[in-house]
Design a protein around this motif. Structure first.
Motif, PDB file in Angstrom:
ATOM      1  N   GLN A 732      33.902  44.023  27.616  1.00 57.13           N
ATOM      2  CA  GLN A 732      33.508  44.335  28.999  1.00 57.13           C
ATOM      3  C   GLN A 732      32.455  43.351  29.490  1.00 57.13           C
ATOM      4  O   GLN A 732      32.501  42.891  30.643  1.00 57.13           O
ATOM      5  CB  GLN A 732      32.975  45.760  29.076  1.00 57.13           C
ATOM      6  CG  GLN A 732      32.557  46.186  30.472  1.00 57.13           C
ATOM      7  CD  GLN A 732      31.930  47.579  30.485  1.00 57.13           C
ATOM      8  OE1 GLN A 732      31.732  48.190  29.441  1.00 57.13           O
ATOM      9  NE2 GLN A 732      31.613  48.068  31.668  1.00 57.13           N
ATOM     10  N   TYR A 733      31.494  43.009  28.618  1.00 56.79           N
ATOM     11  CA  TYR A 733      30.443  42.056  28.986  1.00 56.79           C
ATOM     12  C   TYR A 733      31.053  40.683  29.314  1.00 56.79           C
ATOM     13  O   TYR A 733      30.713  40.054  30.328  1.00 56.79           O
ATOM     14  CB  TYR A 733      29.430  41.919  27.848  1.00 56.79           C
ATOM     15  CG  TYR A 733      28.573  40.689  27.953  1.00 56.79           C
ATOM     16  CD1 TYR A 733      27.541  40.606  28.873  1.00 56.79           C
ATOM     17  CD2 TYR A 733      28.843  39.574  27.148  1.00 56.79           C
ATOM     18  CE1 TYR A 733      26.782  39.455  28.986  1.00 56.79           C
ATOM     19  CE2 TYR A 733      28.086  38.420  27.265  1.00 56.79           C
ATOM     20  CZ  TYR A 733      27.056  38.361  28.181  1.00 56.79           C
ATOM     21  OH  TYR A 733      26.316  37.218  28.301  1.00 56.79           O
ATOM     22  N   VAL A 734      31.974  40.216  28.449  1.00 56.30           N
ATOM     23  CA  VAL A 734      32.608  38.909  28.664  1.00 56.30           C
ATOM     24  C   VAL A 734      33.427  38.921  29.960  1.00 56.30           C
ATOM     25  O   VAL A 734      33.378  37.965  30.749  1.00 56.30           O
ATOM     26  CB  VAL A 734      33.506  38.552  27.457  1.00 56.30           C
ATOM     27  CG1 VAL A 734      34.404  37.359  27.772  1.00 56.30           C
ATOM     28  CG2 VAL A 734      32.647  38.246  26.238  1.00 56.30           C
ATOM     29  N   GLU A 735      34.152  40.001  30.188  1.00 53.21           N
ATOM     30  CA  GLU A 735      34.974  40.086  31.403  1.00 53.21           C
ATOM     31  C   GLU A 735      34.108  40.089  32.660  1.00 53.21           C
ATOM     32  O   GLU A 735      34.428  39.414  33.645  1.00 53.21           O
ATOM     33  CB  GLU A 735      35.848  41.341  31.351  1.00 53.21           C
ATOM     34  CG  GLU A 735      36.958  41.258  30.311  1.00 53.21           C
ATOM     35  CD  GLU A 735      37.823  42.502  30.284  1.00 53.21           C
ATOM     36  OE1 GLU A 735      37.445  43.497  30.951  1.00 53.21           O
ATOM     37  OE2 GLU A 735      38.869  42.499  29.600  1.00 53.21           O
ATOM     38  N   GLU A 736      33.016  40.819  32.611  1.00 54.85           N
ATOM     39  CA  GLU A 736      32.143  40.877  33.781  1.00 54.85           C
ATOM     40  C   GLU A 736      31.485  39.522  34.042  1.00 54.85           C
ATOM     41  O   GLU A 736      31.349  39.092  35.195  1.00 54.85           O
ATOM     42  CB  GLU A 736      31.075  41.959  33.579  1.00 54.85           C
ATOM     43  CG  GLU A 736      30.173  42.199  34.791  1.00 54.85           C
ATOM     44  CD  GLU A 736      30.935  42.644  36.031  1.00 54.85           C
ATOM     45  OE1 GLU A 736      30.468  42.344  37.145  1.00 54.85           O
ATOM     46  OE2 GLU A 736      32.006  43.287  35.886  1.00 54.85           O
ATOM     47  N   LEU A 737      31.075  38.850  32.963  1.00 52.27           N
ATOM     48  CA  LEU A 737      30.460  37.530  33.100  1.00 52.27           C
ATOM     49  C   LEU A 737      31.451  36.542  33.714  1.00 52.27           C
ATOM     50  O   LEU A 737      31.115  35.788  34.631  1.00 52.27           O
ATOM     51  CB  LEU A 737      29.994  37.028  31.730  1.00 52.27           C
ATOM     52  CG  LEU A 737      29.238  35.705  31.697  1.00 52.27           C
ATOM     53  CD1 LEU A 737      27.902  35.832  32.409  1.00 52.27           C
ATOM     54  CD2 LEU A 737      29.015  35.260  30.247  1.00 52.27           C
ATOM     55  N   ALA A 757      39.248  37.316  34.367  1.00 50.33           N
ATOM     56  CA  ALA A 757      38.295  38.035  33.512  1.00 50.33           C
ATOM     57  C   ALA A 757      39.005  38.658  32.315  1.00 50.33           C
ATOM     58  O   ALA A 757      38.500  38.602  31.185  1.00 50.33           O
ATOM     59  CB  ALA A 757      37.576  39.100  34.324  1.00 50.33           C
ATOM     60  N   ARG A 758      40.186  39.265  32.564  1.00 51.81           N
ATOM     61  CA  ARG A 758      40.930  39.863  31.445  1.00 51.81           C
ATOM     62  C   ARG A 758      41.362  38.813  30.443  1.00 51.81           C
ATOM     63  O   ARG A 758      41.332  39.049  29.231  1.00 51.81           O
ATOM     64  CB  ARG A 758      42.143  40.632  31.989  1.00 51.81           C
ATOM     65  CG  ARG A 758      41.780  41.957  32.651  1.00 51.81           C
ATOM     66  CD  ARG A 758      43.009  42.802  32.909  1.00 51.81           C
ATOM     67  NE  ARG A 758      43.904  42.187  33.890  1.00 51.81           N
ATOM     68  CZ  ARG A 758      43.807  42.375  35.202  1.00 51.81           C
ATOM     69  NH1 ARG A 758      42.842  43.160  35.693  1.00 51.81           N
ATOM     70  NH2 ARG A 758      44.657  41.802  36.038  1.00 51.81           N
ATOM     71  N   ARG A 759      41.765  37.648  30.926  1.00 47.71           N
ATOM     72  CA  ARG A 759      42.144  36.558  30.015  1.00 47.71           C
ATOM     73  C   ARG A 759      40.958  36.117  29.174  1.00 47.71           C
ATOM     74  O   ARG A 759      41.085  35.840  27.976  1.00 47.71           O
ATOM     75  CB  ARG A 759      42.705  35.373  30.807  1.00 47.71           C
ATOM     76  CG  ARG A 759      44.153  35.525  31.204  1.00 47.71           C
ATOM     77  CD  ARG A 759      44.744  34.186  31.635  1.00 47.71           C
ATOM     78  NE  ARG A 759      44.123  33.680  32.843  1.00 47.71           N
ATOM     79  CZ  ARG A 759      44.557  33.956  34.072  1.00 47.71           C
ATOM     80  NH1 ARG A 759      45.606  34.755  34.241  1.00 47.71           N
ATOM     81  NH2 ARG A 759      43.950  33.450  35.123  1.00 47.71           N
ATOM     82  N   ALA A 760      39.782  36.034  29.797  1.00 43.58           N
ATOM     83  CA  ALA A 760      38.569  35.633  29.066  1.00 43.58           C
ATOM     84  C   ALA A 760      38.235  36.652  27.982  1.00 43.58           C
ATOM     85  O   ALA A 760      37.855  36.278  26.861  1.00 43.58           O
ATOM     86  CB  ALA A 760      37.405  35.474  30.036  1.00 43.58           C
ATOM     87  N   GLY A 761      38.361  37.958  28.300  1.00 42.38           N
ATOM     88  CA  GLY A 761      38.094  38.995  27.310  1.00 42.38           C
ATOM     89  C   GLY A 761      39.044  38.919  26.132  1.00 42.38           C
ATOM     90  O   GLY A 761      38.637  39.026  24.971  1.00 42.38           O
TER      91      GLY A 761
END
Length: 835
Positions: A732-737, A757-761
């Protein structure tokens, strides 16, 4: 600027990839950049780091002298004379140091440290006390406390080491400008600060350092002597460690807890402690000669941490404190991760990173190490114990607790009660294993909203309440067998209080049940701010490792604030010929059953039996030793239980054991004896099969070179539990960032940013898994003449998305086409028949 020596003073003829490594490292330091260097184990990475960095260091120091010469040519005679005198003075000072150290080396060689260690003064060793000395009750009493600022102002005056730069900046902003007349001291000698995970890994680094003779500053770039004197300029190296590594006081080093050792050491130094009860090894103002002798002896030879401890015992001088005197003269410091990552630890040792070169070896888990350093947990029963201790202390001294002492002690009790009430309520209301809570929830108790945590933390530091209460508790518990369990509980709470002040987006609090106990833990999610001060102060930071891939996490989540030109990444090939490695993804088994070890499908008994047949076939095709890595201890136990079931003939496990001696890694069990038996089986000619676990003790730092690891088999992908509260928070932190960055810089619409964001997570989640895989399969191929097979068993290893996260030296040798097991088996047999 080019290096003074094209071979970088490498003690051997360097490989081409080593020259490339050292050249890029030299340039990275010269340009003041951050570098990530991946070079497989067995490629001489440690020597390349040492030679490249030390060559730059000596070249830089010599150039600094040459710059003064150039300045002298372009100014009037008076300035020229002053510059020449200063240069001559600097060189003569260095020359004097080198001559002194050379004399010590000669004496040590002749008399083995029996003479020449400075003063002949001896320290009287105190006889061990057979009984516990009762402390004076007045020593346990809190002194009258006056806050340095009024209640409506913000403190403390100095920053707290557990605060991130974000938290400290907020406090500074709210507190307003501070007038300070403190002038920063001039930097001491430019240094290489080299870190690794453990002292044993640093000891290997030190052994390589002994082989290197870098260029001397007493010589010109052409090698001519500057002063005409034949001076051997040794490498001045100093290993640094904690009290746990270096304490020589038997009353302190017999304690099992690092916190207890630190507290006891500080207790023995207190001004009010009688002289005969203070530590006899602590350097004093009267010990300048012995301390100087220790300093010179410490850096005269290249020593590891055990040598420094032995030197302290021989001189009867505390090596933990005495070694600080050698920091200024040292040009290479080696220390484990925590002593670098914690600002308080650096300050305690007197180590400055400003303008120095930081090299972090085995840096593949640096972000995890930062998170672990600044994460903390508390047990509910320890919190309850703290409440009982403080309450007993207050009852004993209630008539003497006045003013602010009474106010702040009451606040400590309120906060402790608030946290314990929150933990009880959370565990009673939720059946989940892990539950996320907020700092506000932990501090929601009666009257806690009136507490200013930063001022309470200042009070705890300055009043030493934890030490006073523990001293009283200790005195009351003489003879109690549970006495050691109470050690350090309040100090742990004090550290926990610091993280309560961190911004919500930096970390999360979790309440969980573990072994029947309720635990609250703070997990740091954002490592950037706690490493940023090192990056900003150091001249250059170098992360190095055998398997740094995938590297995108470092640029995205550790150095995201750097410009593209400041961060450089390098992945070097292997020194082995390409035909010494057989690497392939295995997607189907001997009977064409697909290998799909996803969580939902990996319990298939038919697939587990197919895996067993594959490993059996690999054992027959591969000589000597094979290591197979499984995703977890639980899954390995499940696989073995199925292999042990009787079939139409005999259990598959029995057949495996008859083919090769089979060994299994177990959770919490020492691997020393296991490795010894495995090596004996391989050496006997029978061969061995080691069943190990990714993330276990055998997956990092263990050398399966030559016969011990002719093949490594990676079974499935060890993804962490994405449904656990902690990993949910991380993703969640990575997606929000990523979402915020997307909105600000890429100009995408809402849907596109959410998709990005979902891809980054997902990428972050996969990268954590693949770093663990890469570490495991990197246990084989440990030198130039080594050879091995790498079999990656799972259909996902055949996909581009996963295979691109493998180290480059493995990707380059992988068979691109999907093969049946029969083709793989034929390839294995051919690979080993040619050896």
């Amino acid at each position: 600027m080019n290096p003074s020596r094209p071979d970088f003073c490498h003690p051997y003829q360097p490989y081409d990839i080593q020259l490339d490594f050292m050249t890029k490292l030299y340039r990275c330091i010269e340009d003041k950049n951050i570098g990530i260097f991946e070079s497989p184990t067995g490629t001489g990475k440690s020597l390349s780091l040492i030679c490249g960095a030390l060559t730059w260091l000596r070249d830089h120091e010599r150039r600094s002298l040459d710059v003064e010469d150039n300045d002298a040519e372009s100014t009037d005679w008076l300035v020229r004379a002053e510059i020449a005198a200063r240069r001559r003075r600097n060189v003569l000072e260095r020359e004097e140091v080198e001559q002194k150290l050379a004399a010590i080396r000669r004496r040590e060689d002749k008399r083995n440290l029996k003479e020449g260690l400075g003063s002949t003064k001896r320290v009287r060793l105190l006889r061990e006390q057979t009984t516990q000395q009762q402390p004076n009750q007045d020593d346990l009493m809190l002194e009258d406390y006056q806050s340095d600022t009024e209640d409506d102002q913000l403190a403390p005056k100095t920053s707290h080491s557990s605060f991130s730069s974000t938290t400290q900046a907020l406090l500074d902003k709210l507190r307003g400008p501070i007038n300070s007349d403190v002038v920063e001291e001039e930097n001491d000698r430019l240094k290489l600060i080299i870190c690794s995970r453990t002292h044993s890994q640093l000891a290997q680094f030190v052994s390589e350092l002994r082989r290197v003779k870098p260029p001397s500053i007493f010589s010109s770039a052409s090698g001519d002597q500057v002063l005409g004197n034949d001076i051997e300029e040794c490498v001045k190296h100093l290993p640094l460690g904690s009290r746990k590594n270096l304490c020589i006081n038997s009353k302190v080093n017999r304690l099992t807890s690092s916190t207890a050792m630190n507290d006891q050491c500080l207790e023995l130094q207190k001004a009010g402690t009688p002289k005969d009860k203070r530590c006899p090894h602590l350097p004093t103002k009267d010990d300048k000669e012995r301390t100087s002798a220790f300093r010179d002896a410490a850096i005269a030879h290249i020593r590891d941490i055990e040598d420094i401890g032995a030197l302290g015992r021989k001189m009867e001088l505390c090596p933990y404190y005495a070694s600080r005197s050698a920091i200024q003269l040292a040009e290479v410091l080696t220390l484990p991760y925590p002593l670098l990552l914690q600002k308080s630890a650096r300050e305690a040792l007197g180590v400055s990173v400003k303008n120095n070169i930081i090299i972090i070896d085995e840096a593949h888990n640096l972000m995890d190490a930062i998170a672990d350093t600044y994460s903390i947990s508390l047990r509910l029963n320890h919190l309850e114990q703290s409440i009982r201790q403080i309450t007993a202390y207050v009852v004993r001294f209630k008539n003497r607790l006045k003013g602010k002492n009474r106010v702040y002690v009451t606040q400590v009790l309120r906060l402790l009660n608030s946290i314990t009430d929150c933990l009880r309520a959370t565990t009673n209301l939720s059946s989940q294993q892990d539950v996320t809570v907020t700092a506000s929830q932990l501090m929601s108790g009666k009257g806690v909203d009136q507490i200013k945590p930063h001022k309470l933390l200042q009070y705890l530091h300055e009043s030493k309440l934890a030490h006073k209460v523990e001293g009283y508790t200790d005195a009351q518990a003489v003879g109690d067998p549970t006495r050691d369990q109470a050690k350090g509980v309040l100090m742990h709470f004090q550290n926990f209080l610091a993280v309560l002040m961190n911004p919500d987006d930096e970390g999360r609090f979790f309440v969980c049940r573990q072994d029947g106990e309720t635990i609250v833990r703070y997990t740091l999610l954002d490592p950037r701010e706690h490493f940023r001060d090192i990056v900003q102060e150091a001249r250059s930071v170098v992360l190095a490792g055998g398997t740094m891939s995938p590297m995108s996490d470092y640029s995205n989540y550790l150095f995201s604030y750097l410009g593209e030109s400041q961060l450089q990444t390098f992945s070097f090939g292997h020194v082995i010929p390409q035909h010494n490695l057989f690497a392939t993804a295995v997607t189907r088994g001997p009977t064409n059953i697909d290998f799909d070890f996803t969580y939902d499908k990996r319990s298939s008994e038919s697939m587990i039996m197919e895996l067993g047949q594959l490993i059996l076939s690999a054992c027959k095709s591969t000589p000597d030793g094979i290591v197979a890595f499984f995703p977890s201890y639980d899954y390995l136990a499940k696989v073995i239980s199925i292999w042990q079931r009787p079939s139409t003939l005999e259990p598959l496990m029995t057949i495996l054991q008859r083919t090769k001696a089979t060994f299994q890694e177990s959770k919490g069990v020492s691997v020393d004896e296991l490795l010894r038996d495995y090596a004996a089986a391989v050496d006997s000619g029978k061969g061995g099969l080691m069943l190990a676990v990714v993330g276990g003790k055998l997956s990092e730092g263990i050398n399966f070179s030559d016969k011990l690891g002719r093949a490594v088999i990676a079974v499935g992908l060890p993804f962490p539990n994405a449904n656990g509260a902690e990993w949910k928070a991380k993703i969640q932190y990575v997606e929000e960032l990523q979402y915020q960055q997307c909105k600000v810089s890429k100009g995408m619409n809402e849907a596109e940013c959410r998709s990005e964001a979902r891809r980054a997570g997902r990428d972050f989640y996969e990268n954590a898994c693949m770093r663990a895989v890469n570490q495991s399969i990197g246990r084989v191929i440990r030198h130039r003449n080594d050879f091995a097979a790498v079999l990656m068993v799972d259909r996902r290893f055949g996909t581009e998305r996963i295979s691109q996260k493998l180290p480059g030296w493995i990707r380059g040798s992988m068979n691109k086409s999907t093969q049946s097991w029969n083709e793989v088996e034929v390839g294995l047999q051919k690979f080993f028949s040619n050896r």
